[in-house]
Every structure is written in C-alpha cells, then in structure tokens.
Design a protein around this motif. Structure first.
Motif, mmCIF file in Angstrom:
data_model
loop_
_atom_site.group_PDB
_atom_site.id
_atom_site.type_symbol
_atom_site.label_atom_id
_atom_site.label_comp_id
_atom_site.label_asym_id
_atom_site.label_seq_id
_atom_site.Cartn_x
_atom_site.Cartn_y
_atom_site.Cartn_z
ATOM 1 N N ALA A 72 62.868 41.051 49.048
ATOM 2 C CA ALA A 72 62.411 42.266 49.728
ATOM 3 C C ALA A 72 61.524 41.922 50.933
ATOM 4 N N GLN A 73 61.448 40.640 51.249
ATOM 5 C CA GLN A 73 60.649 40.139 52.381
ATOM 6 C C GLN A 73 59.176 40.532 52.292
ATOM 7 N N LEU A 74 58.653 40.489 51.073
ATOM 8 C CA LEU A 74 57.237 40.806 50.870
ATOM 9 C C LEU A 74 56.377 39.582 51.160
ATOM 10 N N HIS A 75 55.092 39.839 51.412
ATOM 11 C CA HIS A 75 54.155 38.752 51.680
ATOM 12 C C HIS A 75 53.598 38.206 50.378
ATOM 13 N N LEU A 76 53.910 36.961 50.057
ATOM 14 C CA LEU A 76 53.377 36.314 48.853
ATOM 15 C C LEU A 76 52.254 35.362 49.259
ATOM 16 N N HIS A 77 51.113 35.511 48.606
ATOM 17 C CA HIS A 77 49.976 34.656 48.921
ATOM 18 C C HIS A 77 49.572 33.863 47.693
ATOM 19 N N ASP A 78 49.514 32.555 47.811
ATOM 20 C CA ASP A 78 49.055 31.733 46.693
ATOM 21 C C ASP A 78 47.536 31.791 46.610
ATOM 22 N N VAL A 79 47.045 31.951 45.405
ATOM 23 C CA VAL A 79 45.592 32.008 45.202
ATOM 24 C C VAL A 79 45.218 31.173 43.970
ATOM 25 N N THR A 80 43.964 30.797 43.894
ATOM 26 C CA THR A 80 43.483 30.094 42.698
ATOM 27 C C THR A 80 43.135 31.146 41.636
ATOM 28 N N ASP A 81 42.996 30.697 40.389
ATOM 29 C CA ASP A 81 42.600 31.596 39.295
ATOM 30 C C ASP A 81 41.289 32.303 39.624
ATOM 31 N N GLU A 82 40.393 31.530 40.239
ATOM 32 C CA GLU A 82 39.072 32.064 40.561
ATOM 33 C C GLU A 82 39.171 33.198 41.582
ATOM 34 N N VAL A 83 39.997 33.006 42.584
ATOM 35 C CA VAL A 83 40.182 34.041 43.606
ATOM 36 C C VAL A 83 40.800 35.280 42.980
ATOM 37 N N LEU A 84 41.829 35.097 42.158
ATOM 38 C CA LEU A 84 42.474 36.263 41.541
ATOM 39 C C LEU A 84 41.490 37.033 40.670
ATOM 40 N N ALA A 85 40.683 36.292 39.908
ATOM 41 C CA ALA A 85 39.684 36.947 39.058
ATOM 42 C C ALA A 85 38.703 37.749 39.904
ATOM 43 N N ALA A 86 38.344 37.220 41.075
ATOM 44 C CA ALA A 86 37.402 37.920 41.953
ATOM 45 C C ALA A 86 38.032 39.172 42.561
ATOM 46 N N MET A 87 39.347 39.186 42.677
ATOM 47 C CA MET A 87 40.047 40.342 43.255
ATOM 48 C C MET A 87 40.221 41.481 42.256
ATOM 49 N N CYS A 88 40.364 41.113 40.981
ATOM 50 C CA CYS A 88 40.844 42.082 39.996
ATOM 51 C C CYS A 88 39.733 42.737 39.174
ATOM 52 N N ASP A 89 40.054 43.904 38.667
ATOM 53 C CA ASP A 89 39.166 44.637 37.786
ATOM 54 C C ASP A 89 39.306 44.112 36.355
ATOM 55 N N THR A 90 40.533 43.848 35.929
ATOM 56 C CA THR A 90 40.749 43.344 34.573
ATOM 57 C C THR A 90 40.304 41.894 34.478
ATOM 58 N N PRO A 91 39.715 41.498 33.356
ATOM 59 C CA PRO A 91 39.326 40.096 33.198
ATOM 60 C C PRO A 91 40.534 39.181 33.018
ATOM 61 N N THR A 92 41.700 39.751 32.682
ATOM 62 C CA THR A 92 42.889 38.913 32.464
ATOM 63 C C THR A 92 44.087 39.411 33.268
ATOM 64 N N PRO A 93 44.071 39.183 34.591
ATOM 65 C CA PRO A 93 45.194 39.663 35.412
ATOM 66 C C PRO A 93 46.465 38.835 35.229
ATOM 67 N N GLN A 94 46.416 37.782 34.423
ATOM 68 C CA GLN A 94 47.579 36.949 34.137
ATOM 69 C C GLN A 94 48.291 36.445 35.389
ATOM 70 N N GLY A 95 47.477 36.096 36.399
ATOM 71 C CA GLY A 95 48.019 35.361 37.540
ATOM 72 C C GLY A 95 48.657 36.151 38.668
ATOM 73 N N LEU A 96 48.690 37.487 38.558
ATOM 74 C CA LEU A 96 49.401 38.283 39.558
ATOM 75 C C LEU A 96 48.703 39.591 39.889
ATOM 76 N N ALA A 97 48.719 39.957 41.164
ATOM 77 C CA ALA A 97 48.232 41.278 41.576
ATOM 78 C C ALA A 97 48.932 41.644 42.883
ATOM 79 N N ALA A 98 49.075 42.941 43.120
ATOM 80 C CA ALA A 98 49.726 43.382 44.353
ATOM 81 C C ALA A 98 48.979 44.570 44.940
ATOM 82 N N VAL A 99 48.647 44.454 46.215
ATOM 83 C CA VAL A 99 48.075 45.598 46.927
ATOM 84 C C VAL A 99 49.238 46.512 47.309
ATOM 85 N N CYS A 100 49.112 47.792 46.912
ATOM 86 C CA CYS A 100 50.193 48.756 47.161
ATOM 87 C C CYS A 100 49.636 49.979 47.875
#
Lengths: 265, 265
Positions: A72-100
């Motif tokens: 779908a030609q979406l933008h995929l960004h690699d992040v560290t676990d620490e960065v993902l945790a800092a982005m997310c509200d849930t303590p266990t985002p299981q490695g993935l999040a998407a801004v929609c």
C-alpha cells in the motif's frame, strides 16, 4: 534508514501526544497500538495510515503486516523497543503502532446504504464498554456505530484497544446530537429501540426483522427519560436469575445478537 | 463501640491481607467490598458474613443493608474512611466491606438439583472476564458456575467486584479437575457443549432445550483440544461482520442467553 533510537526525539513526543484528546482533535490523528489494530488498519483502511512504527522483532514476526503495508506504499519506520514504549499508551504494544487519521463516517452516507442494523451510543463514558460495544456491533454484522457528542472519544487509546480492530471494520459516526439523530433515523424508516432495564417490552417479544437501531445509554444510569421518550420502544433484556442487571457491553451484545439472529434466520 | 480509627491496627491489616490468595486459602475468608456486594452477601448468605465494616456515611446512606444485617444478628463495626480504605483493594469501597467465608458449593449437591443450565470455566485467568461470566450466568438463570482448578480464584477482589453481587446468587463450585468434571456431567445426563471459535456447529443450530453445560476456555487461546474432544459438541458463536472473534465474556453471554431463551420459550 537507521532505526529511531532516541525516545526523547520530537517525533516520538509528537506520537505520544496523540494519547491526549486535545491533540487528536487538533491534528485529526490517533495512534493504533499493537499488531491486531495495526493489521486491521493496514488491511481495511491503508488510506488512513500516516506512519507505521515497528521494532525489528515485530518486522520478522508479522511479515503479513509488513507486506500489506509495503504494497500500500505506506511509510514504515524502524524503532527500538524503548522508542515504541515512549510512543504508546499501552505498556505492551508488542512491537507495532500506526498513526492514523481520525476521519469518521457521515450519517448521510450511512443512511444512504439503507442500513438494517445500527447502534447509537449516548453518554457512554467507559472506554472499555464503548470499545467492546463496537467490537460486538462488528461481530453481529451491524452496518455502523453512531456515537453521541457526550460520549467517550472513540479514538482514545483504551477504546481503540477494546475494539480489537473493529474500529477499522465498520463506519463509526461520532459527535452526533442524540435528539436530532433519533429523529433522522426514524425519518429514514429505521425503528429506534432503546435498550434499558426499565423497558416494558422484553427482548424476545420484539420483532427484529425490520431495520432498527439500538440506543444504548450510560453504564451507570442508563438512558435519560427524554431520550427514551424519543424512541419507538423501550426494550429490556430479561433477567432470569437474581442479577440486578447486565453491564452495558453484555446487554448490547445480547441485543445485537438477537438482531443478527433475526436478520440471518 | 467507638469506631475503628487506626489504619495500622492488626485487625485492619488482617482484613487487608485477604487480598492475598494465600491468606484466603489459609483463613477460608475473603472480602466483599462496596454496597452492592455487601448487600447481596447480607441478603442472600448472612450465614457466610463474619464481619461488616462501615463508615458513618454508609450507615446513613444504606439503611436497608444495616437493617438486614442487624436482623441477621451480624457484627457491624464502625470505621473511619481511612480505615476502610486501608482494608480494601478497591480505591472506592463506598463506605462498606464485609469479611465472608469462602465456603463454596459441591458438585454433588449441584447435580442433585437436576440442573438445566451450567457453565464450566477452564483456565480462565482474567478476573474481569471470570466475574462477568458469573454475572452473565446469574442473569441468564444458570443453576451454577463450575470453575476448574487452573482458573483464577473467584474470591479475589477483582473477580468479586466484577460479579456485581452475583457471587452470592448462585452456587459456584471451585477447584474442579476438568476431565473428571466433564465426565461427571455427561454421566448425569447433561450435554456438554464446548464454546470455541473453531467449532463446526453454529450456535443457532444447536438444540438448547435439554439440560446442558457450556465449557468456556482461556481468554487468549480458547479451549485445549483435549478438552474439546471430551465434549459432546464444539459450538461457535457466528460472526456476521469482520470481527475476528468475541471476547470471552461476550461469547459466554451470547451462549447463555441463547440457552435461557430456549428454556423460557
């Protein structure tokens, strides 16, 4: 591109800020967290996905999501676990999040599809209940979920999580004034059924064949009398034992499945 | 007697310790928190109530509970808000808590009543789900809830709270080995229906008239294949929309209400 590694970067803070309603309203964006939400976003509404963030582990664990997102030609960004945790509200985002984008459906468009089964949430405040009702509406094959202006924000992290991906499966119309919406439903030939413990009509006695909308009220105090008065019928889920009531999500699920059974007989 | 005012008193610590499973097992007691739980305990099982603790405000706000408790010659202890908060797991006990015995029902006694509708929870770990299923079973008029030895402790504060008083409404049998229990149900002429998303039989196609028991599995991974194999039938709640599944409490509620409808037609 090298992975994002700094949890204090502006980009990370901007994503995290989406957990605040005011920021979601201003930007028109929200965050879908975890593989289930991200998968459903990418599969069903790639046009609403602005950015996908994922860890190395998630990239190898969810090749289906990665493949669909790339196609779908979406933008995929690699992040560290620490960065993902800092982005997310849930303590266990299981490695993935998407801004929609929070683009929601329009009542006119929903009515134009000649819906047979709708839910209208009024004054629903608990995120878990709201999300579970959206999930139940999806499972029961409802055509859309309508949400009143006095209800919880369906794009808050807890609601999104509780929908288990269903937020991306059916139209959700938000910010509706209850009175006007009930009037418009009735004008469109849709029977409006209030679900409330004070109802005199029992669920098994209602003819659920014709097109109808279930109106569900607040988890603690049910529907306001003025709202009940606007509806065609006030319907009660029968209590066969000693329980005082069912909770909102359970009552909604029972009503919706009764509707689904009538429509799919 | 003057109210208990010292939140560090041994008596207060002893009550608070009931939030630990090991203490509940050792003492055979648990704590019902809040007006709803305490009311149902006092009304339906006064013989299981050891002590009632209440604030001055709760005493004047809930005269029905006080009257019923006094009529049953229960021990009422006045406490300050601070003491009650120190006793309870919930941050908002609303002025009332009762120490109760964990005496649970016996499968023999349940079977002797010739039950028509039962639920067996196996490997259910989430307290909210377990409590909600007990509440749903109560609402649907089930004769008892059976809980396997590998499931959450039904006397934990979160489960008790989620049952909304239903824990005191119907027999709950705990600590059951699954295999043996399924065998005993079948020997008693009760059809054993596994509720699972992998089932080939759809819920609307099952004859729910005869006595039956619903077997519900773990919230994340459903029922173990070995357990499914022991059952008479594996039944799936139909999904009419795009949702992947219903959560455990929703699926259980839909199944139980289908049973109730068949039994009360």
């Amino acid at each position: 591109m090298p992975p994002l590694t700094n949890p204090r970067a502006d980009r990370v803070k901007a994503v995290r800020a989406l957990s605040r309603r005011s920021v979601r309203l201003r930007t028109g964006r929200f965050l879908a967290e975890g593989p289930q939400s991200v998968r459903e976003a990418v599969v069903h509404h790639p046009e609403r996905v602005v950015d996908v963030y994922l860890t190395e582990q998630a990239r190898s664990r969810h090749p289906d999501i990665v493949e669909t997102a790339l196609a779908a030609q979406l933008h995929l960004h690699d992040v560290t676990d620490e960065v993902l945790a800092a982005m997310c509200d849930t303590p266990t985002p299981q490695g993935l999040a998407a801004v929609c984008t929070t683009v929601t459906a329009d009542l006119d468009d929903v009515l134009a599809t000649r819906p047979r089964l709708l839910v209208l949430l009024t004054h629903v405040r608990d995120p878990g209940n709201a999300g579970t009702v959206i999930r139940g509406a999806d499972a029961a094959g409802a055509d859309a979920v309508l949400v009143s202006d006095a209800s919880v924000d369906v794009h808050s992290p807890k609601v999104v999580r509780s929908t288990a991906g269903s937020l991306f499966h059916l139209p959700v119309v938000t910010g509706l004034p209850v009175d006007e919406t009930v009037a418009r439903l009735r004008a469109a030939g849709i029977r409006v059924l209030a679900a409330d413990g004070v109802g005199e009509t029992l669920l098994p006695d209602v003819d659920l064949g014709p097109a109808h909308a279930w109106v569900m009220g607040n988890e603690a105090w049910g529907l306001e009398p003025e709202v009940r008065d606007l509806c065609d019928e006030v319907v009660r889920v029968p209590i066969y034992g000693h329980a005082e009531s069912l909770n909102l999500a359970m009552a909604a699920t029972v009503c919706l499945y009764a509707s689904a059974a009538a429509h799919n007989r």
